[in-house]
Motif scaffolding. Structure first.
Motif, PDB file in Angstrom:
ATOM      1  N   THR A 139      83.331  30.151  60.420  1.00  0.00           N
ATOM      2  CA  THR A 139      82.453  29.469  61.378  1.00  0.00           C
ATOM      3  C   THR A 139      82.057  30.317  62.580  1.00  0.00           C
ATOM      4  O   THR A 139      81.008  30.062  63.187  1.00  0.00           O
ATOM      5  N   GLN A 199      87.366  22.998  62.634  1.00  0.00           N
ATOM      6  CA  GLN A 199      86.049  23.209  62.025  1.00  0.00           C
ATOM      7  C   GLN A 199      86.109  24.323  60.973  1.00  0.00           C
ATOM      8  O   GLN A 199      85.463  24.226  59.927  1.00  0.00           O
ATOM      9  N   LYS A 203      85.271  23.812  56.981  1.00  0.00           N
ATOM     10  CA  LYS A 203      84.295  24.623  56.235  1.00  0.00           C
ATOM     11  C   LYS A 203      84.936  25.271  55.016  1.00  0.00           C
ATOM     12  O   LYS A 203      84.328  25.323  53.924  1.00  0.00           O
ATOM     13  N   SER A 222      82.833  18.559  65.792  1.00  0.00           N
ATOM     14  CA  SER A 222      82.120  18.984  64.588  1.00  0.00           C
ATOM     15  C   SER A 222      80.648  18.607  64.636  1.00  0.00           C
ATOM     16  O   SER A 222      79.798  19.337  64.112  1.00  0.00           O
ATOM     17  N   GLN A 223      80.330  17.483  65.273  1.00  0.00           N
ATOM     18  CA  GLN A 223      78.933  17.105  65.423  1.00  0.00           C
ATOM     19  C   GLN A 223      78.173  18.133  66.267  1.00  0.00           C
ATOM     20  O   GLN A 223      77.014  18.457  66.000  1.00  0.00           O
ATOM     21  N   TYR A 225      78.974  21.347  66.467  1.00  0.00           N
ATOM     22  CA  TYR A 225      78.803  22.497  65.571  1.00  0.00           C
ATOM     23  C   TYR A 225      77.550  22.309  64.712  1.00  0.00           C
ATOM     24  O   TYR A 225      76.735  23.226  64.555  1.00  0.00           O
ATOM     25  N   GLN A 226      77.432  21.123  64.128  1.00  0.00           N
ATOM     26  CA  GLN A 226      76.287  20.852  63.261  1.00  0.00           C
ATOM     27  C   GLN A 226      74.975  20.992  64.024  1.00  0.00           C
ATOM     28  O   GLN A 226      74.031  21.635  63.559  1.00  0.00           O
ATOM     29  N   GLU A 227      74.925  20.400  65.216  1.00  0.00           N
ATOM     30  CA  GLU A 227      73.710  20.450  66.021  1.00  0.00           C
ATOM     31  C   GLU A 227      73.357  21.872  66.434  1.00  0.00           C
ATOM     32  O   GLU A 227      72.182  22.218  66.605  1.00  0.00           O
ATOM     33  N   CYS A 230      75.813  25.264  62.794  1.00  0.00           N
ATOM     34  CA  CYS A 230      76.938  25.659  61.938  1.00  0.00           C
ATOM     35  C   CYS A 230      77.260  24.501  61.000  1.00  0.00           C
ATOM     36  O   CYS A 230      77.922  23.529  61.377  1.00  0.00           O
ATOM     37  N   ASP A 231      76.800  24.590  59.769  1.00  0.00           N
ATOM     38  CA  ASP A 231      76.970  23.519  58.780  1.00  0.00           C
ATOM     39  C   ASP A 231      78.395  23.530  58.238  1.00  0.00           C
ATOM     40  O   ASP A 231      78.863  24.538  57.710  1.00  0.00           O
ATOM     41  N   GLY A 233      79.574  21.257  55.952  1.00  0.00           N
ATOM     42  CA  GLY A 233      79.692  20.698  54.609  1.00  0.00           C
ATOM     43  C   GLY A 233      79.990  19.203  54.610  1.00  0.00           C
ATOM     44  O   GLY A 233      79.597  18.467  55.521  1.00  0.00           O
ATOM     45  N   ASP A 234      80.719  18.747  53.597  1.00  0.00           N
ATOM     46  CA  ASP A 234      80.951  17.320  53.348  1.00  0.00           C
ATOM     47  C   ASP A 234      82.154  16.826  54.152  1.00  0.00           C
ATOM     48  O   ASP A 234      83.287  16.825  53.669  1.00  0.00           O
TER      49      ASP A 234
END
Length: 337
Positions: A139, A199, A203, A222-223, A225-227, A230-231, A233-234
């Motif tokens: 990450t 995180q 990943k 983690s939200q 990170y996504q924004e 940095c994806d 995953g599930d």
């Protein structure tokens, strides 16, 4: 500034300490934290300052400064953790001028958005690593060392016992043990720091096809990170009930000997570089200990110094014996305190 303030100024020539009250010379000084001179820009100081560089958003490196210098990702995370902090974003590798200093942020490889600080001065250049890692991360941006006259280096794992296994080996160990726990009908419950380690573990597992449920505190980070791009995953929010086939990630100390609320059969995991210390493992001998760290291990610390070969190395955190290790290898090393 009072003469008995305990302030020390460190010049490139390492002149005798202390200098007269209020005297500003050299490159950096210590006053219950690290400051660039002559401006007094704070560097990872944990009390409010007029201007402060924040290498990353762990709270032992951050404060609600009047103006915080940091990367875009760190700015998002700092605002989440400390509130409405005024920030000046430092784009990767681009020099900016602040209070008479030319500053540059370089990836530290520690957590997403973590940065080293490089600065040039007529007396010489300085690279401050903060927490860093030279190995690959799932990450964090890959670390970029930069040649400098003086190196200020975080040395948490500066003892030979912290020679960590190769990352690929550790990742394989984590995936294998989590998969085995799931096949036994257990809920793998992984204890990891809310910011950074959680995180990265998420990943790693989702990339291996293992879905992840996260404690609310982990999920909030983690939200972000996504924004920030940095994806992970599930992954989903842990609602209080385990889901077959999913791992659960929680903050340290969230799982007691009684297990996890809502889960009947739990196997506990600790993902940390401290897993290399047998004393840590003895505190929970029936748990799984995975030595995955977001800090440079002993060999990476030595490698950083060998690569840069600075005029002098100033070590922070970790064992003071690491200074003697460097001196024994021919480096001018000092403990910074």
């Amino acid at each position: 500034m009072a003469e008995n303030s305990g302030q020390q100024w460190l010049s490139p020539e390492m002149a005798p300490l202390p200098k007269p009250p209020g005297h500003v010379s050299g490159l950096f000084g210590i006053d219950r934290g690290l400051f660039l001179l002559p401006s007094r820009i704070a560097v990872d100081v944990t009390r409010r300052q007029a201007i402060g560089f924040i290498s990353h958003a762990h709270m032992d490196h951050a404060a609600h400064h009047a103006l915080a210098l940091c990367t875009e990702t760190t700015a998002r995370l700092v605002r989440h953790r400390l509130g409405n902090v005024t920030t000046k974003v430092m784009p990767w590798g681009e020099p900016i001028e602040v209070a008479g200093h030319v500053l540059k942020a370089l990836p530290a490889g520690h957590i997403f958005g973590s940065a080293m600080l490089y600065t040039e001065h007529q007396r010489g250049s300085v690279l401050y690593t903060g927490d860093f890692r030279l190995e690959e991360s799932a990450t964090a941006e890959p670390a970029e060392l930069c040649q400098a006259d003086y190196l200020i280096m975080e040395c948490t794992f500066g003892h030979p016992r912290y020679r960590l296994p190769a990352r690929a080996t550790v990742v394989e160990m984590l995936i294998e043990k989590v998969t085995q726990a799931i096949s036994r009908g257990a809920t793998p419950v992984i204890s990891a720091y809310v910011l950074g380690k959680s995180q990265e573990v998420t990943k790693i597992l989702t990339s291996a096809g293992i879905p992840v449920l996260q404690d609310p505190a982990v999920y909030e980070i983690s939200q972000i990170y996504q924004e920030a791009g940095c994806d992970l995953g599930d992954f989903r929010l842990y609602s209080g009930r385990p889901v077959p086939g999913c791992a659960v990630i929680v903050p340290p100390r969230s799982v007691t000997a009684g297990g996890l609320p809502g889960a009947l059969h739990v196997e506990r995991f600790h993902v940390t570089g401290w897993a290399m210390d047998p004393r840590r493992q003895r505190t929970a001998p029936n748990d799984h200990w995975i030595p995955l760290s977001d800090h440079a291990d002993f060999d990476q610390l030595l490698s950083a110094v060998e690569q840069l070969s600075p005029k002098a190395v100033f070590c922070t955190h970790g064992p003071k014996s690491f200074v003697e290790e460097l001196r024994g290898r021919g480096h001018d090393a000092r403990w910074l305190e």
